[in-house]
Write an enzyme that holds these catalytic residues in place. Sequence first.
Site, PDB file in Angstrom:
ATOM      1  N   SER A  15       0.817  -1.224   0.000  1.00 49.98           N
ATOM      2  CA  SER A  15       0.000   0.000   0.000  1.00 49.98           C
ATOM      3  C   SER A  15       0.846   1.268   0.000  1.00 49.98           C
ATOM      4  O   SER A  15       1.801   1.395   0.768  1.00 49.98           O
ATOM      5  CB  SER A  15      -0.924   0.019   1.221  1.00 49.98           C
ATOM      6  OG  SER A  15      -1.605   1.258   1.267  1.00 49.98           O
ATOM      7  N   LYS A  16       0.449   2.212  -0.857  1.00 49.91           N
ATOM      8  CA  LYS A  16       1.140   3.502  -0.912  1.00 49.91           C
ATOM      9  C   LYS A  16       0.442   4.536  -0.034  1.00 49.91           C
ATOM     10  O   LYS A  16       0.878   5.678   0.061  1.00 49.91           O
ATOM     11  CB  LYS A  16       1.178   4.007  -2.348  1.00 49.91           C
ATOM     12  CG  LYS A  16       1.848   3.020  -3.284  1.00 49.91           C
ATOM     13  CD  LYS A  16       2.250   3.636  -4.596  1.00 49.91           C
ATOM     14  CE  LYS A  16       2.790   2.581  -5.548  1.00 49.91           C
ATOM     15  NZ  LYS A  16       3.676   1.602  -4.929  1.00 49.91           N
ATOM     16  N   THR A  62      -8.935  -1.450   2.195  1.00 47.61           N
ATOM     17  CA  THR A  62      -8.663  -1.906   0.842  1.00 47.61           C
ATOM     18  C   THR A  62      -8.994  -3.389   0.707  1.00 47.61           C
ATOM     19  O   THR A  62      -9.575  -3.990   1.625  1.00 47.61           O
ATOM     20  CB  THR A  62      -7.212  -1.531   0.427  1.00 47.61           C
ATOM     21  OG1 THR A  62      -7.045  -1.844  -0.962  1.00 47.61           O
ATOM     22  CG2 THR A  62      -6.160  -2.255   1.233  1.00 47.61           C
ATOM     23  N   LYS A  66     -13.697  -4.171   1.652  1.00 44.18           N
ATOM     24  CA  LYS A  66     -14.575  -3.005   1.467  1.00 44.18           C
ATOM     25  C   LYS A  66     -16.054  -3.331   1.720  1.00 44.18           C
ATOM     26  O   LYS A  66     -16.789  -2.479   2.230  1.00 44.18           O
ATOM     27  CB  LYS A  66     -14.400  -2.421   0.063  1.00 44.18           C
ATOM     28  CG  LYS A  66     -13.034  -1.735  -0.127  1.00 44.18           C
ATOM     29  CD  LYS A  66     -12.926  -1.102  -1.502  1.00 44.18           C
ATOM     30  CE  LYS A  66     -11.513  -0.560  -1.725  1.00 44.18           C
ATOM     31  NZ  LYS A  66     -11.357   0.089  -3.033  1.00 44.18           N
ATOM     32  N   ASN A  87     -14.553   2.546   1.650  1.00 46.76           N
ATOM     33  CA  ASN A  87     -13.080   2.567   1.665  1.00 46.76           C
ATOM     34  C   ASN A  87     -12.530   3.543   2.705  1.00 46.76           C
ATOM     35  O   ASN A  87     -11.320   3.633   2.885  1.00 46.76           O
ATOM     36  CB  ASN A  87     -12.506   2.895   0.278  1.00 46.76           C
ATOM     37  CG  ASN A  87     -12.564   4.377  -0.034  1.00 46.76           C
ATOM     38  OD1 ASN A  87     -13.413   5.095   0.502  1.00 46.76           O
ATOM     39  ND2 ASN A  87     -11.683   4.837  -0.890  1.00 46.76           N
ATOM     40  N   GLY A 129     -17.265  -5.119 -11.283  1.00 47.86           N
ATOM     41  CA  GLY A 129     -16.889  -5.524  -9.927  1.00 47.86           C
ATOM     42  C   GLY A 129     -17.014  -4.351  -8.962  1.00 47.86           C
ATOM     43  O   GLY A 129     -17.697  -3.354  -9.243  1.00 47.86           O
ATOM     44  N   GLY A 130     -16.330  -4.458  -7.830  1.00 46.94           N
ATOM     45  CA  GLY A 130     -16.424  -3.451  -6.778  1.00 46.94           C
ATOM     46  C   GLY A 130     -16.001  -2.063  -7.234  1.00 46.94           C
ATOM     47  O   GLY A 130     -16.665  -1.071  -6.909  1.00 46.94           O
ATOM     48  N   ALA A 131     -14.922  -1.982  -7.992  1.00 50.94           N
ATOM     49  CA  ALA A 131     -14.419  -0.669  -8.410  1.00 50.94           C
ATOM     50  C   ALA A 131     -15.398   0.013  -9.358  1.00 50.94           C
ATOM     51  O   ALA A 131     -15.660   1.213  -9.241  1.00 50.94           O
ATOM     52  CB  ALA A 131     -13.053  -0.812  -9.062  1.00 50.94           C
ATOM     53  N   MET A 215      -7.950   2.071 -14.416  1.00 51.72           N
ATOM     54  CA  MET A 215      -7.875   2.254 -12.953  1.00 51.72           C
ATOM     55  C   MET A 215      -6.603   1.629 -12.396  1.00 51.72           C
ATOM     56  O   MET A 215      -6.134   2.009 -11.320  1.00 51.72           O
ATOM     57  CB  MET A 215      -9.090   1.629 -12.278  1.00 51.72           C
ATOM     58  CG  MET A 215     -10.348   2.440 -12.457  1.00 51.72           C
ATOM     59  SD  MET A 215     -11.572   1.865 -11.277  1.00 51.72           S
ATOM     60  CE  MET A 215     -13.028   2.638 -11.938  1.00 51.72           C
TER      61      MET A 215
END
Length: 274
Positions: A15-16, A62, A66, A87, A129-131, A215
């Site tokens: 993760s950033k 993440t 979610k 999120n 999907g989720g995104a 994305m």
Amino acid sequence: MTDRYCVFGNPVAHSKSPTIHARFAAITQQDMDYEKRLAPLDGFTASVHAFIAAGGRGANVTVPFKEQAFRLCSRLSQRAERAGAVNTLLFEGEEVLGDNTDGAGLVRDITHNLSFDLTGRRILLLGAGGAARGTLEPLLAAQPASLFVANRSADKAEALAAFFNSVITVNGGNFAKIAGKSFDLIINATSASLAGQTLPLPPGIFAAGSLAYDMMYGKGDTPFMQQARAQGAERCADGLGMLVEQAAEAFALWRKVRPETAAVLADLRTQINA
Ligand code: NDP
């Protein structure tokens, strides 16, 4: 006392978000700490409650939590409610407030960072999907002319389109259904690029002046961006800007101040391409 925030995920090492939020905190002079927390696959709720007990003020969530975060909240924003996923968490006394900033982050990246006006445009959203679900409400709020959801499994695209169909027409189907149509903005919300795969996109779907947006992000062009360029997209972008902008939206919710994102995004881009 320093306010504590974190990101829950599994895996989470990549993760950033800690880097991004540390920069935002420095820019806006906020006294806060932001860490990664690996939640066990069967222990997300317990991990959140342990963090609250330890003084946590808020968190990002993440993959793959979610939807669980959505169920855990005592109150939801309208966009989280419509997305069916959360999120961003904000802890206030006994309350756990849930929001979804992914769609707002995407729209901000497209309209502000990429200067692409969504009003009156024909949008194609690839994936269901989720995104994809999380971005539909904010995309429709920007008043496009129409929106088509295309997905490998047609039934999921059709269900999503039916749920979000409104004054703006939302249709859905499999990739064959978009043959003969053209679009101004094509967003890849599938995880095909993650597997290095391309999509069965019919020829001619990229209108003159179109923007192709993946994305996913990474070093150089993603497989989708390469495919889009070869099929006639005028401009291409990846999802790094979305990542930074969804973080800024969460930060603004927690700290009531919106950080400038341009320098943070530019530095992350340099790091990724190094
Ligand atoms: P999901 O697992 O919920 O959905 C995956 C989607 O991809 C489904 O629609 C699935 O279709 C489709 N898909 C998977 N493989 C293929 C393939 N080979 N060909 C065609 N379609 C395929 O994932 P998410 O929605 O959570 O994430 C999607 C992408 O968005 C990921 O790349 C993720 O990294 C990115 N993302 C980026 C963010 C950012 O901030 N930049 C934020 C959130 C997500 P089917 O229904 O037929 O299985």
